[in-house]
Design a protein around this motif. Structure first.
Motif, PDB file in Angstrom:
ATOM      1  N   TRP A  54       0.841  -1.204   0.000  1.00 52.32           N
ATOM      2  CA  TRP A  54       0.000   0.000   0.000  1.00 52.32           C
ATOM      3  C   TRP A  54       0.872   1.248   0.000  1.00 52.32           C
ATOM      4  N   ARG A  55       1.893   1.297   0.859  1.00 53.06           N
ATOM      5  CA  ARG A  55       2.782   2.457   0.899  1.00 53.06           C
ATOM      6  C   ARG A  55       3.510   2.641  -0.423  1.00 53.06           C
ATOM      7  N   ARG A  56       3.910   1.528  -1.039  1.00 55.01           N
ATOM      8  CA  ARG A  56       4.661   1.614  -2.285  1.00 55.01           C
ATOM      9  C   ARG A  56       3.819   2.278  -3.375  1.00 55.01           C
ATOM     10  N   MET A  57       2.542   1.939  -3.427  1.00 61.10           N
ATOM     11  CA  MET A  57       1.717   2.523  -4.486  1.00 61.10           C
ATOM     12  C   MET A  57       1.408   3.999  -4.202  1.00 61.10           C
ATOM     13  N   ILE A  58       1.373   4.384  -2.930  1.00 64.08           N
ATOM     14  CA  ILE A  58       1.097   5.776  -2.592  1.00 64.08           C
ATOM     15  C   ILE A  58       2.337   6.649  -2.791  1.00 64.08           C
ATOM     16  N   THR A  59       3.487   6.141  -2.363  1.00 66.41           N
ATOM     17  CA  THR A  59       4.702   6.970  -2.381  1.00 66.41           C
ATOM     18  C   THR A  59       5.150   7.337  -3.793  1.00 66.41           C
ATOM     19  N   LYS A  60       4.643   6.646  -4.800  1.00 69.82           N
ATOM     20  CA  LYS A  60       4.958   7.036  -6.171  1.00 69.82           C
ATOM     21  C   LYS A  60       4.505   8.463  -6.463  1.00 69.82           C
ATOM     22  N   TRP A  61       3.528   8.928  -5.691  1.00 62.57           N
ATOM     23  CA  TRP A  61       3.001  10.282  -5.894  1.00 62.57           C
ATOM     24  C   TRP A  61       3.680  11.312  -5.003  1.00 62.57           C
ATOM     25  N   PHE A  62       4.637  10.871  -4.209  1.00 63.21           N
ATOM     26  CA  PHE A  62       5.293  11.793  -3.282  1.00 63.21           C
ATOM     27  C   PHE A  62       6.815  11.730  -3.421  1.00 63.21           C
ATOM     28  N   THR A  63       7.280  11.535  -4.653  1.00 68.83           N
ATOM     29  CA  THR A  63       8.716  11.479  -4.902  1.00 68.83           C
ATOM     30  C   THR A  63       9.298  12.888  -4.978  1.00 68.83           C
ATOM     31  N   ALA A  64      10.622  12.977  -4.864  1.00 73.39           N
ATOM     32  CA  ALA A  64      11.294  14.272  -4.971  1.00 73.39           C
ATOM     33  C   ALA A  64      11.037  14.906  -6.338  1.00 73.39           C
ATOM     34  N   ARG A  65      10.991  14.074  -7.378  1.00 69.82           N
ATOM     35  CA  ARG A  65      10.757  14.600  -8.727  1.00 69.82           C
ATOM     36  C   ARG A  65       9.368  15.241  -8.832  1.00 69.82           C
ATOM     37  N   ARG A  66       8.362  14.567  -8.277  1.00 60.97           N
ATOM     38  CA  ARG A  66       7.014  15.146  -8.319  1.00 60.97           C
ATOM     39  C   ARG A  66       6.946  16.440  -7.511  1.00 60.97           C
ATOM     40  N   MET A  67       7.629  16.465  -6.378  1.00 60.86           N
ATOM     41  CA  MET A  67       7.591  17.672  -5.551  1.00 60.86           C
ATOM     42  C   MET A  67       8.238  18.854  -6.281  1.00 60.86           C
ATOM     43  N   THR A  68       9.310  18.583  -7.023  1.00 61.92           N
ATOM     44  CA  THR A  68       9.952  19.634  -7.816  1.00 61.92           C
ATOM     45  C   THR A  68       8.983  20.180  -8.861  1.00 61.92           C
ATOM     46  N   MET A  69       8.200  19.293  -9.453  1.00 63.25           N
ATOM     47  CA  MET A  69       7.216  19.718 -10.443  1.00 63.25           C
ATOM     48  C   MET A  69       6.089  20.529  -9.807  1.00 63.25           C
ATOM     49  N   LEU A  70       5.726  20.191  -8.560  1.00 64.29           N
ATOM     50  CA  LEU A  70       4.637  20.890  -7.885  1.00 64.29           C
ATOM     51  C   LEU A  70       5.051  22.265  -7.370  1.00 64.29           C
ATOM     52  N   ARG A  71       6.331  22.455  -7.100  1.00 64.28           N
ATOM     53  CA  ARG A  71       6.802  23.652  -6.408  1.00 64.28           C
ATOM     54  C   ARG A  71       6.352  24.969  -7.069  1.00 64.28           C
ATOM     55  N   PRO A  72       6.486  25.151  -8.395  1.00 63.52           N
ATOM     56  CA  PRO A  72       6.048  26.424  -8.982  1.00 63.52           C
ATOM     57  C   PRO A  72       4.569  26.713  -8.741  1.00 63.52           C
ATOM     58  N   GLY A  73       3.733  25.698  -8.840  1.00 67.88           N
ATOM     59  CA  GLY A  73       2.305  25.897  -8.611  1.00 67.88           C
ATOM     60  C   GLY A  73       2.007  26.257  -7.167  1.00 67.88           C
ATOM     61  N   ILE A  74       2.734  25.649  -6.227  1.00 71.15           N
ATOM     62  CA  ILE A  74       2.554  25.960  -4.813  1.00 71.15           C
ATOM     63  C   ILE A  74       2.955  27.404  -4.540  1.00 71.15           C
ATOM     64  N   GLU A  75       4.070  27.835  -5.126  1.00 69.31           N
ATOM     65  CA  GLU A  75       4.519  29.217  -4.928  1.00 69.31           C
ATOM     66  C   GLU A  75       3.514  30.204  -5.533  1.00 69.31           C
ATOM     67  N   ALA A  76       2.980  29.873  -6.700  1.00 67.80           N
ATOM     68  CA  ALA A  76       1.999  30.765  -7.332  1.00 67.80           C
ATOM     69  C   ALA A  76       0.741  30.887  -6.477  1.00 67.80           C
ATOM     70  N   MET A  77       0.282  29.769  -5.905  1.00 68.30           N
ATOM     71  CA  MET A  77      -0.897  29.819  -5.056  1.00 68.30           C
ATOM     72  C   MET A  77      -0.600  30.604  -3.776  1.00 68.30           C
ATOM     73  N   ALA A  78       0.595  30.435  -3.211  1.00 63.71           N
ATOM     74  CA  ALA A  78       0.974  31.202  -2.018  1.00 63.71           C
ATOM     75  C   ALA A  78       0.965  32.697  -2.316  1.00 63.71           C
ATOM     76  N   GLU A  79       1.502  33.086  -3.472  1.00 61.60           N
ATOM     77  CA  GLU A  79       1.513  34.499  -3.848  1.00 61.60           C
ATOM     78  C   GLU A  79       0.089  35.042  -3.968  1.00 61.60           C
ATOM     79  N   GLN A  80      -0.792  34.261  -4.590  1.00 59.27           N
ATOM     80  CA  GLN A  80      -2.179  34.700  -4.751  1.00 59.27           C
ATOM     81  C   GLN A  80      -2.857  34.879  -3.400  1.00 59.27           C
ATOM     82  N   LEU A  81      -2.671  33.923  -2.507  1.00 54.76           N
ATOM     83  CA  LEU A  81      -3.316  33.988  -1.196  1.00 54.76           C
ATOM     84  C   LEU A  81      -2.769  35.159  -0.379  1.00 54.76           C
ATOM     85  N   ILE A  82      -1.472  35.403  -0.474  1.00 59.24           N
ATOM     86  CA  ILE A  82      -0.877  36.533   0.245  1.00 59.24           C
ATOM     87  C   ILE A  82      -1.406  37.857  -0.309  1.00 59.24           C
TER      88      ILE A  82
END
Length: 401
Positions: free
Chosen positions: A102-130
């Motif tokens: 179960w953990r193996r199938m979930i952690t595929k979505w929480f890799t360092a590579r995926r987090m790098t891809m998510l980072r710009p969108g997270i920063e953009a949303m933070a800027e909007q909320l601020i």
């Protein structure tokens, strides 16, 4: 090992929201295996030393079998709370082999590579909320304006659920995380609604898969029943927004409580990563801790813990252990290495820790850039803790800029 003469009631009271309980130091020095009374009235063995907490969380003999007949109930509700008996706790895989799969199938979505891809969108949303928070004027509640909506947006996007339902998710999550706030009937009704909602969501993803985690699991993990997938969605939704939402508020409060910390980061933005790790270590309001159940006698710190005991690992107390961390009660934004236990350790460590780190680093980067004059609008001693839940947090974070 000598036990305290007077009973200890856990969780401990605190001098102020950002300060540690006075009991920690004495327990680490003189009583590393202490008997405490939980909100349910049951007793457990509390560990406060870094080595002991790490040992137990890494030892497969200490299990999550908290629905055993002789396991301590955690909360004051009839069921004992999310650790003991809930649709979430009873639906997720618990056997070693199944849990690893179960953990193996979930952690595929929480890799360092995926987090790098998510980072710009997270920063953009933070800027909007601020920007929206600034437009509404000051003083503002940073928890409500930024800390809560940002991780909700991220995890809702990852699971493919509507952001508009975030207030419902918050209420459902709070009832799951109950210690003493809700009655059993209210908890049962909320959990039933939450499971019904997520079951319908899983069914819709089976019918029309999208570009999200649950859709992928329904397509590529047909061996998992819908109940497991619904519980997975519930667990990720709760963990993905409650803990990070609270941590954003605590992080900013800790950094602003002593202005020298904020100024140090303004002068050297390269410290953001180590600052986030130090905040995670230093946070004295991390939450209830991690309970485990032992079905055989085991020795910890010179004390034999008998079978049938519920053992409570206080990671926040362990993170202030002076045998592991130099000047453990001081916040050092340059501290490295920093082997804190905020996310646990071993096979049951937090699946979403890379996501939490990414969100915290992104938020801190954006805040330093957009609101360099940020400050608390109240004295640190006036901040109020979230009460009655197993998570640690602040009910609000008033700020000015």
């Amino acid at each position: 090992m000598t036990q305290p003469e007077t009973g200890l009631h856990y969780p401990f009271d605190r001098p102020a929201a950002l300060e540690p309980p006075v009991e920690w130091a004495g327990l680490r020095d003189k009583c590393p295996v202490a008997t405490v009374t939980l909100p349910s009235g049951d007793q457990a063995s509390l560990l406060t030393r870094h080595a002991d907490v790490k040992q137990v969380l890494s030892d497969p003999r200490f299990t999550r079998q908290l629905n055993a007949e002789d396991a301590a109930r955690i909360s004051d509700s009839e069921s004992g709370g999310v650790f003991n008996d809930s649709s979430l706790a009873t639906s997720l895989p618990t056997g070693d082999d199944m849990h690893v799969r179960w953990r193996r199938m979930i952690t595929k979505w929480f890799t360092a590579r995926r987090m790098t891809m998510l980072r710009p969108g997270i920063e953009a949303m933070a800027e909007q909320l601020i920007d929206e928070m600034v437009e509404r004027g000051q003083p503002a509640d940073l928890r409500a304006g930024l800390g809560f909506p940002l991780p909700v947006w991220v995890i809702c996007d990852m699971l493919g659920v509507p952001h508009a339902d975030r207030d419902r998710f918050a209420y459902w999550s709070d009832t799951l995380l109950n210690l003493s706030r809700y009655e059993q009937a209210e908890i049962d009704a909320a959990q039933a609604e939450f499971m019904q909602y997520m079951s319908a969501h899983v069914a819709s993803k089976r019918a029309e898969p999208g570009d999200d985690l649950l859709s992928e699991l329904t397509v590529h993990a047909e061996q998992w029943p819908d109940g497991v997938l619904a519980a997975t969605g519930m667990g990720l939704l709760v963990a993905g927004h409650e803990t990070t939402a609270n941590m954003i508020g605590k992080m900013v409060s800790l950094l602003l409580a002593d202005r020298r910390r904020w100024e140090q980061l303004l002068a050297d933005r390269s410290l953001v990563r180590t600052a986030v790790e130090e905040v995670l270590r230093y946070d004295a309001n991390l939450g209830f801790g991690m309970p485990r159940y032992i079905n055989e006698d085991v020795e910890i710190a010179g004390t034999v813990i008998p079978r049938g005991t519920t053992v409570l690992c206080d990671m926040a107390a362990a993170n202030r252990d002076g045998h592991v961390f130099d000047s453990a009660d001081d916040m050092d934004l340059t501290r490295s290495p920093n082997p804190h236990l905020a996310f646990g350790v071993g096979t049951h460590s937090c699946i979403g820790q890379l996501l939490a780190r990414t969100e915290l680093q992104a938020v801190l980067d954006v805040l330093l850039r957009k609101l360099p004059t940020l400050q608390l609008a109240v004295e640190p001693s006036q901040l109020r803790r979230v009460e009655g839940l197993i998570i640690g947090g602040l009910s609000e974070v008033p700020v000015r800029w």
